[in-house]
Write a protein that holds these residues in place. Structure first.
Motif, PDB file in Angstrom:
ATOM      1  N   LYS A 127       5.368   0.235   1.336  1.00  0.00           N
ATOM      2  CA  LYS A 127       6.091   1.030   0.349  1.00  0.00           C
ATOM      3  C   LYS A 127       5.156   1.207  -0.830  1.00  0.00           C
ATOM      4  O   LYS A 127       4.823   0.253  -1.525  1.00  0.00           O
ATOM      5  CB  LYS A 127       7.380   0.321  -0.076  1.00  0.00           C
ATOM      6  N   ASP A 210      11.096   7.626  -4.641  1.00  0.00           N
ATOM      7  CA  ASP A 210      10.566   7.662  -3.283  1.00  0.00           C
ATOM      8  C   ASP A 210       9.192   8.326  -3.285  1.00  0.00           C
ATOM      9  O   ASP A 210       8.987   9.340  -3.966  1.00  0.00           O
ATOM     10  CB  ASP A 210      11.509   8.439  -2.369  1.00  0.00           C
ATOM     11  N   THR A 213       6.542   7.768   3.326  1.00  0.00           N
ATOM     12  CA  THR A 213       5.812   6.777   4.118  1.00  0.00           C
ATOM     13  C   THR A 213       4.533   7.341   4.720  1.00  0.00           C
ATOM     14  O   THR A 213       3.623   6.593   5.054  1.00  0.00           O
ATOM     15  CB  THR A 213       6.694   6.282   5.281  1.00  0.00           C
TER      16      THR A 213
END
Length: 327
Positions: A127, A210, A213
């Motif tokens: 992350k 966010d 990924t």
């Protein structure tokens, strides 16, 4: 001696001067690149390439896209995830889902938001923090860069060769732009970041905080969207096969997403380059070489036969780093 001197004297007496020697040919940027010696080219390691094979086109022709991944210290959390995703065969049988005109092509799992249908992500993905969109200048001080002259007051504020040095001055999105170790970057007084030029590859994400990924990727197929700099992670650039993405039909849904599943372009497989047996070798023109300095100067000040007025400068994205395929 008399036979040579006499015609010359007659020309002088008649008011005719000898014709001046022809001016040397001014080389176009492509000619400078073609003439660059082997020592000015840098090999790209196969393990630093991401190879995406699309489904064949309507005539049965193969379509391959080759992406060079961003080197350290930039975006390494995302690049590490991409390596894991490729090793897990995550993108196999996924698709191109979005083609927005003059903007981006985006690919990944079209069912990512449907938990019942989504492909599972491999374990161990990092992350990554928003702070990793730009890095501290101290981490790249060892890099050699094309730019050695600080921002000038020239107009337009752009890539402007001055006195034989390649000065990349301020633009609308950065205090200064440079080409560092083969990559276009923007800087302020403390940090440095990669910039969104044509063919650059970035990480799709949801709303902040966010950061994505790496499972959703996109590439730029239009005018450089520099407003995305430091807002989305850049992880590489397309070095071969961009035509297979830029020529795709545009999506008609919001933001260029395809509205029907049958409109999506299928992805057969994505592999790291060292897993692809028939992959050619690639090299880029060293941005620290004399050949690149001449090439950059020619891009900023076109004086070859077609051009009438040299521009006197060029945007950082208008000096793409040459890449070639070698046997």
């Amino acid at each position: 001696m008399k036979r040579i001197a006499l015609p010359l004297a007659l020309l002088v007496l008649s008011g005719q001067a000898p014709a001046p020697p022809p001016a040397p040919k001014v080389l176009a940027p492509s000619e400078i690149v073609a003439a660059a010696p082997a020592a000015d080219w840098v090999a790209i390691e196969a393990s630093d390439l991401l190879v995406m094979d699309l489904a064949p086109d309507r005539d049965g022709n193969k379509r391959r896209v080759v992406i060079q991944l961003m080197p350290p210290p930039f975006s390494q959390g995302w690049v590490g995830n991409i390596r894991k995703l490729a090793a897990a065969r995550f993108w196999d049988a996924t698709s191109i889902n979005r083609v927005q005109d003059n903007y981006v092509v985006q690919w990944g799992d079209a069912n990512a938001e449907d938990k019942a249908k989504a492909k599972g992500l491999p374990p161990g993905l990092a992350k990554v923090s928003q702070s990793d969109y730009a890095i501290d200048f101290s981490k790249v001080r060892s890099w050699h860069t094309v730019s050695t002259v600080k921002s000038s007051q020239r107009s337009p504020r752009s890539y402007s060769p001055v006195d034989g040095k390649n000065d990349v001055s301020s633009d609308a999105y950065a205090w200064q732009t440079e080409i560092a170790n083969g990559w276009p970057v923007g800087t302020d007084t403390e940090t440095v970041w990669p910039v969104h030029c044509y063919g650059m590859v970035g990480v799709g994400r949801d709303m902040p905080p966010d950061t994505g990924t790496g499972a959703e990727l996109y590439t730029v197929i239009g005018h450089a969207p520099r407003h995305l700099d430091r807002n989305i992670a850049l992880v590489g650039r397309v070095i071969a096969g961009i035509e297979h993405l830029s020529s795709l039909p545009r999506g008609t849904g919001p933001l260029g997403f395809y509205e029907k599943p049958e409109q999506r372009e299928g992805i057969v497989a994505v592999r790291l380059g060292n897993e692809v047996a028939d992959l050619p070798r690639y090299q880029y023109l060293s941005t620290e070489s004399a050949s690149f300095a001449r090439y950059a100067a020619a891009r900023a000040n076109r004086r070859d036969a077609f051009f009438i007025h040299p521009a006197g400068g060029a945007d950082i994205c208008n000096i793409p780093v040459p890449v070639r395929k070698v046997p």
